[in-house]
Structures are given as structure tokens and as C-alpha cells.
Design a protein around this motif. Structure first.
Motif, short mmCIF file in Angstrom:
data_model
loop_
_atom_site.label_atom_id
_atom_site.label_comp_id
_atom_site.label_asym_id
_atom_site.label_seq_id
_atom_site.Cartn_x
_atom_site.Cartn_y
_atom_site.Cartn_z
N LEU A 288 50.32 -34.11 50.45
CA LEU A 288 51.90 -33.71 50.41
C LEU A 288 52.74 -34.21 49.48
O LEU A 288 52.94 -35.62 49.42
CB LEU A 288 52.13 -34.35 51.98
CG LEU A 288 51.49 -33.92 53.18
CD1 LEU A 288 51.94 -34.73 54.62
CD2 LEU A 288 51.79 -32.47 53.32
N ARG A 289 53.16 -33.28 48.77
CA ARG A 289 54.20 -33.90 47.63
C ARG A 289 55.70 -33.96 48.14
O ARG A 289 56.14 -32.91 48.67
CB ARG A 289 54.02 -32.93 46.29
CG ARG A 289 55.09 -33.31 45.41
CD ARG A 289 54.77 -32.66 43.92
NE ARG A 289 55.57 -33.06 43.05
CZ ARG A 289 56.73 -32.54 42.66
NH1 ARG A 289 57.16 -31.65 43.25
NH2 ARG A 289 57.34 -33.03 41.76
N VAL A 290 56.18 -35.09 48.38
CA VAL A 290 57.66 -35.22 48.80
C VAL A 290 58.68 -35.16 47.74
O VAL A 290 58.50 -36.26 46.88
CB VAL A 290 57.86 -36.43 49.86
CG1 VAL A 290 56.94 -36.05 51.10
CG2 VAL A 290 57.25 -37.79 49.34
N THR A 291 59.70 -34.60 47.99
CA THR A 291 60.76 -34.81 47.07
C THR A 291 62.06 -34.70 47.83
O THR A 291 62.29 -34.44 48.94
CB THR A 291 60.91 -33.48 46.16
OG1 THR A 291 61.39 -32.40 46.53
CG2 THR A 291 59.66 -33.29 45.31
N ARG B 178 61.08 -30.73 55.09
CA ARG B 178 61.42 -30.05 56.09
C ARG B 178 60.30 -29.39 57.05
O ARG B 178 60.21 -29.28 57.91
CB ARG B 178 62.24 -28.84 55.51
CG ARG B 178 62.73 -27.91 56.50
CD ARG B 178 63.55 -26.71 56.24
NE ARG B 178 64.72 -27.03 55.51
CZ ARG B 178 66.00 -27.40 56.00
NH1 ARG B 178 66.00 -27.51 57.35
NH2 ARG B 178 67.02 -27.71 55.34
N ASP B 179 59.21 -29.12 56.21
CA ASP B 179 58.18 -28.54 56.70
C ASP B 179 57.55 -29.13 57.84
O ASP B 179 56.78 -28.97 58.70
CB ASP B 179 57.22 -27.96 55.67
CG ASP B 179 57.55 -26.87 54.89
OD1 ASP B 179 58.52 -26.24 54.99
OD2 ASP B 179 56.84 -26.71 53.82
N VAL B 180 57.37 -30.68 57.43
CA VAL B 180 56.47 -31.84 58.18
C VAL B 180 57.39 -32.30 59.35
O VAL B 180 56.89 -32.41 60.39
CB VAL B 180 56.13 -32.70 57.23
CG1 VAL B 180 55.24 -33.81 57.82
CG2 VAL B 180 54.90 -32.10 56.14
N THR B 181 58.71 -32.51 58.85
CA THR B 181 59.46 -33.52 59.94
C THR B 181 60.39 -32.26 60.70
O THR B 181 61.19 -32.70 61.64
CB THR B 181 60.45 -34.36 59.27
OG1 THR B 181 61.25 -33.76 58.33
CG2 THR B 181 59.64 -35.26 58.46
N GLY B 182 60.59 -31.10 60.32
CA GLY B 182 61.60 -30.30 60.92
C GLY B 182 63.06 -30.37 60.44
O GLY B 182 63.85 -29.90 60.86
#
Length: 146
Positions: A46-49, A116-120
């Protein structure tokens, strides 16, 4: 507290022309928690930005607005940045930073939808982070002592 902010309104920083989609550490934690707790995230990279790429001057402008200060960026020349960094970290790490940001081998300006995809919810902006941490910079409102 950054000693430069304590000392005055000029902030000296390297890699002034490099935009980075900076991420709020709370968003990293939220994504990490989901990755650890949810089966649908198991084994994924998971690459988070953050939500937008910002240069150091952009981040300083935002911080200045939150703090009500007239902050300005003093772009640090590469040779000075290298010498300063070598005082605090191994040469191979300094070389890596210069490879990433000066030679351009790493582009951290690309925004992902991972938060957004992971936490909503969307990732927090740098301005939201700065506002949430404004108390850490509260010394500026009175005397310049912490």
C-alpha cells in the motif's frame, strides 16, 4: 519545534524545487491498522500519499497561514545541503537523497488513492495537519521562548 521557526521567519531547506505528496502520519497509521486488521488488505503493498504534491515553499506558505506569520523559504544550495546532511547521516543515505531528489530517480509527487480506498475518507491535507498541530508552534504568539 523547528529551531529555524523559533529563530525567525526564514526557513532554509534543501530540494526546494521538488514536489512531494506529503502524507499525514495519522493517515499512515489508519492505513497500517486496516492492513493489519482486514483480510482484504493482507499481502498488499500500500503506497500512501497525501492529496496533493507540494514544494517546500508551498508547505511553508500553508504553515505561515496557519500560524499567522510571514514565513519565507531560503532554498539551500545542494553543496551546502550535502555537507549538512553528511554531519547527521551516513554518506550512502545522503547519496540516496541526492539520487532521489536531484537526479530525479524517485518521483514522490504522484498522488495515490490508497488512503481513500482503504479508510473510506480522503487523506488529510498539509493544511489540516498544520492546523491540528498549531499548538506545537504556540510559542510564536508571545515571546519567542518555548
Amino acid at each position: 519545534m523547528d529551531p529555524q521557526l523559533k529563530a525567525g521567519d526564514a526557513v532554509r531547506a534543501p530540494f526546494a524545487g521538488v514536489p512531494i505528496a506529503v502524507i499525514d502520519p495519522a493517515d499512515i497509521g489508519a492505513v497500517a491498522a486496516a492492513a493489519l486488521l482486514r483480510d482484504d488488505q493482507r499481502g498488499r503493498v500500500l503506497r500512501v500519499t497525501g492529496p496533493e504534491p507540494l514544494r517546500p515553499a508551498d508547505r511553508l506558505r500553508i504553515l505561515a497561514g496557519v500560524l499567522g506569520r510571514d514565513l519565507r523559504l531560503d532554498a539551500q544550495p545542494d553543496d551546502e545541503a550535502r555537507a549538512e546532511m553528511l554531519q547527521n547521516m551516513p554518506e550512502k543515505y545522503v547519496d540516496a537523497f541526492f539520487d532521489f531528489y536531484v537526479a530525479g530517480s524517485l518521483d514522490e509527487s504522484v498522488v495515490t488513492t490508497t488512503v481513500r480506498d482503504v479508510t473510506g475518507r480522503p487523506p488529510r491535507t498539509f493544511e489540516q495537519w498544520a492546523a491540528a498541530h498549531a499548538a506545537s508552534f504556540a510559542w510564536h504568539r508571545g515571546s519567542r521562548s518555548c
